[in-house]
Scaffold this motif. Sequence first.
Motif, short mmCIF file in Angstrom:
data_model
loop_
_atom_site.label_atom_id
_atom_site.label_comp_id
_atom_site.label_asym_id
_atom_site.label_seq_id
_atom_site.Cartn_x
_atom_site.Cartn_y
_atom_site.Cartn_z
N UNK A 80 -44.36 -41.96 -19.40
CA UNK A 80 -45.05 -40.99 -18.55
C UNK A 80 -44.51 -41.02 -17.12
N UNK A 81 -44.21 -42.19 -16.63
CA UNK A 81 -43.67 -42.31 -15.27
C UNK A 81 -42.31 -41.64 -15.17
N UNK A 82 -41.49 -41.73 -16.21
CA UNK A 82 -40.18 -41.10 -16.19
C UNK A 82 -40.29 -39.58 -16.11
N UNK A 83 -41.36 -39.02 -16.62
CA UNK A 83 -41.53 -37.57 -16.62
C UNK A 83 -41.83 -37.04 -15.22
N UNK A 84 -42.68 -37.73 -14.49
CA UNK A 84 -43.21 -37.21 -13.22
C UNK A 84 -42.71 -37.89 -11.97
N UNK A 85 -41.90 -38.91 -12.08
CA UNK A 85 -41.58 -39.69 -10.89
C UNK A 85 -40.18 -40.27 -10.95
N UNK A 86 -39.72 -40.68 -9.80
CA UNK A 86 -38.50 -41.48 -9.75
C UNK A 86 -38.91 -42.92 -10.00
N UNK A 87 -38.21 -43.60 -10.88
CA UNK A 87 -38.57 -44.96 -11.25
C UNK A 87 -37.44 -45.92 -10.94
N UNK A 88 -37.78 -47.04 -10.38
CA UNK A 88 -36.83 -48.10 -10.11
C UNK A 88 -37.13 -49.23 -11.08
N UNK A 89 -36.14 -49.60 -11.89
CA UNK A 89 -36.33 -50.64 -12.90
C UNK A 89 -35.46 -51.82 -12.51
N UNK A 90 -36.09 -52.92 -12.15
CA UNK A 90 -35.35 -54.08 -11.68
C UNK A 90 -34.60 -54.80 -12.79
N UNK A 136 -35.36 -52.82 -21.09
CA UNK A 136 -35.76 -51.51 -21.58
C UNK A 136 -35.24 -51.24 -22.99
N UNK A 137 -34.38 -52.10 -23.48
CA UNK A 137 -33.89 -51.93 -24.84
C UNK A 137 -33.07 -50.66 -25.06
N UNK A 138 -32.43 -50.17 -24.02
CA UNK A 138 -31.59 -48.99 -24.17
C UNK A 138 -32.33 -47.67 -24.08
N UNK A 139 -33.64 -47.69 -23.87
CA UNK A 139 -34.39 -46.45 -23.75
C UNK A 139 -34.24 -45.89 -22.34
N UNK A 140 -33.55 -44.77 -22.24
CA UNK A 140 -33.40 -44.10 -20.95
C UNK A 140 -33.43 -42.60 -21.17
N UNK A 141 -34.14 -41.88 -20.31
CA UNK A 141 -34.09 -40.42 -20.40
C UNK A 141 -32.67 -39.92 -20.12
N UNK A 142 -32.36 -38.70 -20.57
CA UNK A 142 -31.01 -38.15 -20.38
C UNK A 142 -30.70 -37.82 -18.93
N UNK A 143 -31.72 -37.75 -18.07
CA UNK A 143 -31.47 -37.46 -16.66
C UNK A 143 -31.46 -38.72 -15.80
N UNK A 144 -31.18 -39.84 -16.42
CA UNK A 144 -31.16 -41.13 -15.73
C UNK A 144 -29.96 -41.27 -14.81
N UNK A 145 -30.21 -41.85 -13.65
CA UNK A 145 -29.13 -42.27 -12.76
C UNK A 145 -29.19 -43.79 -12.74
N UNK A 146 -28.11 -44.44 -13.08
CA UNK A 146 -28.05 -45.90 -13.11
C UNK A 146 -27.26 -46.37 -11.90
N UNK A 147 -27.87 -47.21 -11.09
CA UNK A 147 -27.19 -47.80 -9.93
C UNK A 147 -27.13 -49.30 -10.17
N UNK A 148 -25.93 -49.82 -10.28
CA UNK A 148 -25.74 -51.24 -10.55
C UNK A 148 -25.11 -51.90 -9.32
N UNK A 149 -25.74 -52.96 -8.83
CA UNK A 149 -25.23 -53.72 -7.70
C UNK A 149 -24.75 -55.07 -8.20
N UNK A 150 -23.54 -55.44 -7.83
CA UNK A 150 -22.99 -56.73 -8.26
C UNK A 150 -22.32 -57.42 -7.08
#
Length: 65
Positions: free
Chosen positions: A3-13, A18-32
């Motif tokens: 539900x949060x993915x539908x209506x909001x921007x979500x930050x997942x630490x 998440x087991x690979x579950x991501x909406x198709x409009x996901x932006x992944x930002x990886x910091x290393x």
Amino acid sequence: VEDAFIDAACLVEWPERMGGFWPNDTIMITLERGEDESRHITITAGDDFINMLTDLVKENAPHLL
């Protein structure tokens, strides 16, 4: 979380939990951290986000394409 993915921007630490579950409009930002204490950022996006962004640019700034 779905539900949060539908209506909001979500930050997942811990995205690996998440087991690979991501909406198709996901932006992944990886910091290393590099070996020399440098920082590396990688940004990837799902196809839906890329298409949405492309459409916005076509409508609002076609000279950028």
